[in-house]
Design an enzyme around this catalytic site. Structure first.
Site, PDB file in Angstrom:
ATOM      1  N   GLU A 256      54.908  39.645  44.556  1.00 35.57           N
ATOM      2  CA  GLU A 256      53.771  38.689  44.302  1.00 35.57           C
ATOM      3  C   GLU A 256      52.548  39.514  44.470  1.00 35.57           C
ATOM      4  O   GLU A 256      52.033  39.998  45.498  1.00 35.57           O
ATOM      5  CB  GLU A 256      53.900  37.535  45.399  1.00 35.57           C
ATOM      6  N   CYS A 295      45.582  33.907  46.903  1.00 37.26           N
ATOM      7  CA  CYS A 295      46.136  34.657  45.746  1.00 37.26           C
ATOM      8  C   CYS A 295      45.932  33.567  44.677  1.00 37.26           C
ATOM      9  O   CYS A 295      45.887  34.041  43.472  1.00 37.26           O
ATOM     10  CB  CYS A 295      47.608  34.876  45.772  1.00 37.26           C
TER      11      CYS A 295
HETATM   12  P1  NAP Z   1      48.124  45.325  50.300  1.00 35.45           P
HETATM   13  O1  NAP Z   1      46.996  46.494  50.840  1.00 35.45           O
HETATM   14  O2  NAP Z   1      48.596  45.840  49.201  1.00 35.45           O
HETATM   15  O3  NAP Z   1      48.909  45.140  51.625  1.00 35.45           O
HETATM   16  C1  NAP Z   1      50.010  44.264  51.612  1.00 35.45           C
HETATM   17  C2  NAP Z   1      51.114  44.639  52.680  1.00 35.45           C
HETATM   18  O4  NAP Z   1      51.777  45.694  52.268  1.00 35.45           O
HETATM   19  C3  NAP Z   1      50.636  44.981  53.927  1.00 35.45           C
HETATM   20  O5  NAP Z   1      51.564  44.304  54.907  1.00 35.45           O
HETATM   21  C4  NAP Z   1      50.430  46.288  54.048  1.00 35.45           C
HETATM   22  O6  NAP Z   1      50.739  46.722  55.394  1.00 35.45           O
HETATM   23  C5  NAP Z   1      51.789  46.845  53.158  1.00 35.45           C
HETATM   24  N1  NAP Z   1      51.918  48.295  52.799  1.00 35.45           N
HETATM   25  C6  NAP Z   1      50.687  48.856  52.147  1.00 35.45           C
HETATM   26  N2  NAP Z   1      51.267  49.965  51.823  1.00 35.45           N
HETATM   27  C7  NAP Z   1      52.687  50.259  52.285  1.00 35.45           C
HETATM   28  C8  NAP Z   1      53.767  51.117  52.085  1.00 35.45           C
HETATM   29  N3  NAP Z   1      53.039  52.247  51.669  1.00 35.45           N
HETATM   30  N4  NAP Z   1      54.872  50.912  52.867  1.00 35.45           N
HETATM   31  C9  NAP Z   1      55.131  49.592  53.103  1.00 35.45           C
HETATM   32  N5  NAP Z   1      54.150  48.579  53.094  1.00 35.45           N
HETATM   33  C10 NAP Z   1      52.794  48.996  52.837  1.00 35.45           C
HETATM   34  O7  NAP Z   1      47.222  44.152  50.104  1.00 35.45           O
HETATM   35  P2  NAP Z   1      46.505  43.143  51.095  1.00 35.45           P
HETATM   36  O8  NAP Z   1      45.068  43.743  51.240  1.00 35.45           O
HETATM   37  O9  NAP Z   1      47.100  42.744  52.320  1.00 35.45           O
HETATM   38  O10 NAP Z   1      46.306  41.800  50.121  1.00 35.45           O
HETATM   39  C11 NAP Z   1      45.398  41.502  49.434  1.00 35.45           C
HETATM   40  C12 NAP Z   1      46.123  41.605  47.825  1.00 35.45           C
HETATM   41  O11 NAP Z   1      47.212  40.718  47.854  1.00 35.45           O
HETATM   42  C13 NAP Z   1      45.376  40.778  46.815  1.00 35.45           C
HETATM   43  O12 NAP Z   1      45.159  41.739  45.928  1.00 35.45           O
HETATM   44  C14 NAP Z   1      45.899  39.642  46.439  1.00 35.45           C
HETATM   45  O13 NAP Z   1      45.941  39.180  45.101  1.00 35.45           O
HETATM   46  C15 NAP Z   1      47.129  39.703  46.743  1.00 35.45           C
HETATM   47  N6  NAP Z   1      47.911  38.509  47.189  1.00 35.45           N
HETATM   48  C16 NAP Z   1      49.099  38.152  46.286  1.00 35.45           C
HETATM   49  C17 NAP Z   1      49.577  37.012  46.644  1.00 35.45           C
HETATM   50  C18 NAP Z   1      50.776  36.420  45.669  1.00 35.45           C
HETATM   51  O14 NAP Z   1      51.458  35.367  46.263  1.00 35.45           O
HETATM   52  N7  NAP Z   1      50.803  36.857  44.517  1.00 35.45           N
HETATM   53  C19 NAP Z   1      49.297  36.170  47.870  1.00 35.45           C
HETATM   54  C20 NAP Z   1      48.560  36.905  48.679  1.00 35.45           C
HETATM   55  C21 NAP Z   1      47.697  37.937  48.401  1.00 35.45           C
HETATM   56  P3  NAP Z   1      49.418  47.273  56.351  1.00 35.45           P
HETATM   57  O15 NAP Z   1      48.760  46.091  56.535  1.00 35.45           O
HETATM   58  O16 NAP Z   1      50.168  47.716  57.544  1.00 35.45           O
HETATM   59  O17 NAP Z   1      48.712  48.232  55.583  1.00 35.45           O
END
Ligand code: NAP
Length: 524
Positions: A256, A295
């Site tokens: 997602e 999102c």
């Molecule tokens: P993110 O930086 O991609 O992080 C998401 C998750 O992935 C966090 O738990 C992060 O952990 C983890 N993560 C990052 N790198 C990783 C790796 N190499 N291995 C394993 N896990 C890893 O996103 P965010 O800043 O939290 O969220 C914002 C984005 O999410 C926006 O672009 C938004 O559009 C999207 N979003 C989409 C939805 C949907 O349902 N489509 C819903 C909500 C948000 P850490 O925090 O520990 O780094």
């Protein structure tokens, strides 16, 4: 400072070494810290597989549903405490945090009710048996059985309660244990929620594990029976789904990701009408709820060219009158964004849009908004921002770059459903687009044109205006996810939400034997 722990192998453990710091986005004060260093991810997964999985699979759907009911009540019981953590660690207003926490308990309850409906079976028989040949000696039947792995749930920072619950509900009801990894920056609420669940002694050991902090080498240890459900940015999603074991062992992955959701005002809607008020209200709420970090928030607003000035004026009025400030104050309507990185990304995103030369700033912008002087210069605040692209097609950046904050871009189209669809499609696949119209024929053309490119299409009209929850509310009964840029995933949607965790197997053999095998299964 508060040290957050992880729940692995049935015990709460503190990570070692350097800890990540969690902040209060209003004051920038450090509030908690977390680390997963020293946790053996392989053993954490093995415990869930060996203990949580068998315990859940031994239960009927109705029994698993009762676990979810108890979880829902535990979340509700912790409501005030969780709301407080949403204010302190995520910059949520009370309303923002309630939306998250009540969304979590509501989703768990909806799946609890589904479990009750499914009754005493432990797996599904799909469709009717199929006879091969003229007699019933040879027949086939598809079954859906729980896979014997772990559901690893990696979540984004913006919904620390609902994000956990909406993934957890489908996995546990399917009979698969969960290892949840919330985004570190706002994990305090999730950690406390799981502590409350654990204190209540609801789940069998290993049914729910929690990692607070970095995932370490967790994902490289997933095997063929495991599943990864990820929510976050597309760049992270792309990286995680490309992991060697994900590809070579065909670990199931659901992503997602980002979405440039749109709202389209149809030409039949007049300024001042009920449908128009619904449209303006939905756009303004989505731009400011959770400081636009949803999102499903509306990033692109399409209106007939003849309505551009009116909508620009009305949206600018609404957004510039929003009270931004300390989310702990009841007078505040919008708090800060969640982290310093978010503040940086939102400002950089707004600059990127405006410096394209195709987008104008109407209200708000990247500079710090005027705030209560008591807040000083601290806090990750951004003003609700309205941008305008006079030529929707020329402003390519608006359809490519998601500003994950309190921002939305207004643009004109020629009033036909086909033009609106063509412009929305430039977003390359989205979670939800909403159309506002009382014209059935226009609605049909727009909805059918938008449907292949979206997980959800929402129709706002005068007849439903009073009862509308808005396009930003994800309902457990309806699917959440979308094609293309949105990640290509699918979650929730009632029974559909279980599919990531179930194996569909064709059973073929002597007809009466096959029939007897599925006699106790729930037929779907
Ligand atoms: P993110 O930086 O991609 O992080 C998401 C998750 O992935 C966090 O738990 C992060 O952990 C983890 N993560 C990052 N790198 C990783 C790796 N190499 N291995 C394993 N896990 C890893 O996103 P965010 O800043 O939290 O969220 C914002 C984005 O999410 C926006 O672009 C938004 O559009 C999207 N979003 C989409 C939805 C949907 O349902 N489509 C819903 C909500 C948000 P850490 O925090 O520990 O780094």
């Amino acid at each position: 400072m508060h040290r957050l722990k992880s729940l692995v192998r049935g015990e709460w453990v503190e990570g070692q070494g350097a800890h990540a710091t969690l902040f209060n986005p209003t004051t920038e004060a450090p509030v908690a810290e977390a680390s997963t260093a020293g946790i053996d991810m392989g053993l954490a997964l093995a415990f869930a597989r060996d203990h949580g999985g068998p315990a859940l699979r031994a239960m009927t759907f109705a029994q698993r549903g009762e676990l979810l009911r108890a979880l829902s009540k535990a979340v509700h019981g912790a409501r005030e405490e969780l709301i407080e953590l949403g204010i302190v660690n995520a910059g949520n207003t009370r309303g923002d945090a309630k939306f998250d926490v009540d969304g979590a308990s509501g989703t768990l309850m909806a799946y609890a009710d589904l479990g009750r409906e499914l009754g005493d079976a432990t797996y599904f028989a799909e469709g009717e048996p199929i006879a091969f040949g003229r007699s019933s000696r040879l027949s086939g039947q598809h079954v859906l059985v729980p896979r014997e792995g772990v559901a690893v749930h990696v979540n984004a920072f913006n919904f620390p309660a609902w994000g956990l619950a909406e993934k957890l509900a489908g996995a546990l009801l399917a009979g698969v244990p969960v290892l949840a990894k919330p985004a570190t920056a706002t994990a305090w609420m999730t950690a406390r929620l799981v502590e409350r669940i654990d204190e209540a002694g609801i789940l069998p050991p290993g049914a729910l594990s929690l990692l607070v902090g970095s995932a370490g080498d967790l994902l490289s240890r997933l095997g063929p029976q495991d599943a990864l459900a990820f929510t976050g940015g597309s760049a992270t999603g792309t990286k995680l789904r490309g992991g060697h074991n994900m590809l070579s062992l065909a670990v199931r992955v659901n992503v997602e990701a980002d979405s440039l959701n749109a709202a389209v005002l149809a030409p039949d809607v007049e300024r001042g009408s009920e449908t128009y008020a619904l449209f303006v209200g939905d756009v303004a709420r989505d731009a400011t709820q959770k400081a636009g970090q949803k999102c499903t928030a509306i990033r692109r607003v399409l209106v007939p060219a003849s309505m551009l000035d009116a909508v620009r004026e009305d949206l600018a009025d609404r957004l510039s009158s929003v009270v931004v400030g300390d989310p702990a104050s009841d007078a505040t309507q919008m708090g800060p964004v969640a982290t310093k990185e978010q503040l940086h990304d939102v400002r950089a995103g707004l600059d990127k849009l405006v410096s394209s030369g195709k987008v104008e700033l109407v209200t708000g912008g990247a500079s710090r908004p005027r705030l209560d002087p008591a807040l000083g210069e601290r806090g990750y605040f951004v003003a609700p921002t309205l941008l305008l692209a006079r030529d929707a097609r020329a402003a390519a950046v608006v359809h490519e770059h998601e500003v994950f904050g309190p921002s939305t871009t207004l643009m004109p189209y020629d009033g036909t459903a086909s033009d609106a669809v063509a412009i929305v499609r430039l977003g390359m696949g989205g979670l939800v687009t909403s159309v506002y119209t009382d014209d059935k024929a226009w609605a049909k053309a727009a909805v059918l044109g938008l449907a292949p490119h979206h997980g959800r299409v929402y129709i706002g009209s005068a007849k439903m205006a009073g009862a509308s929850l808005g396009p930003g509310t994800v309902l457990p009964q309806m699917v959440h996810g979308g094609p293309g840029r949105a990640g290509g995933g699918e979650e929730l949607g009632g029974l559909r939400g279980l599919s990531l965790y179930l194996q569909r197997t064709a059973i073929q053999g002597y007809g009466p034997l096959v029939d007897s095998l599925v006699a106790g299964a729930k037929r779907v």
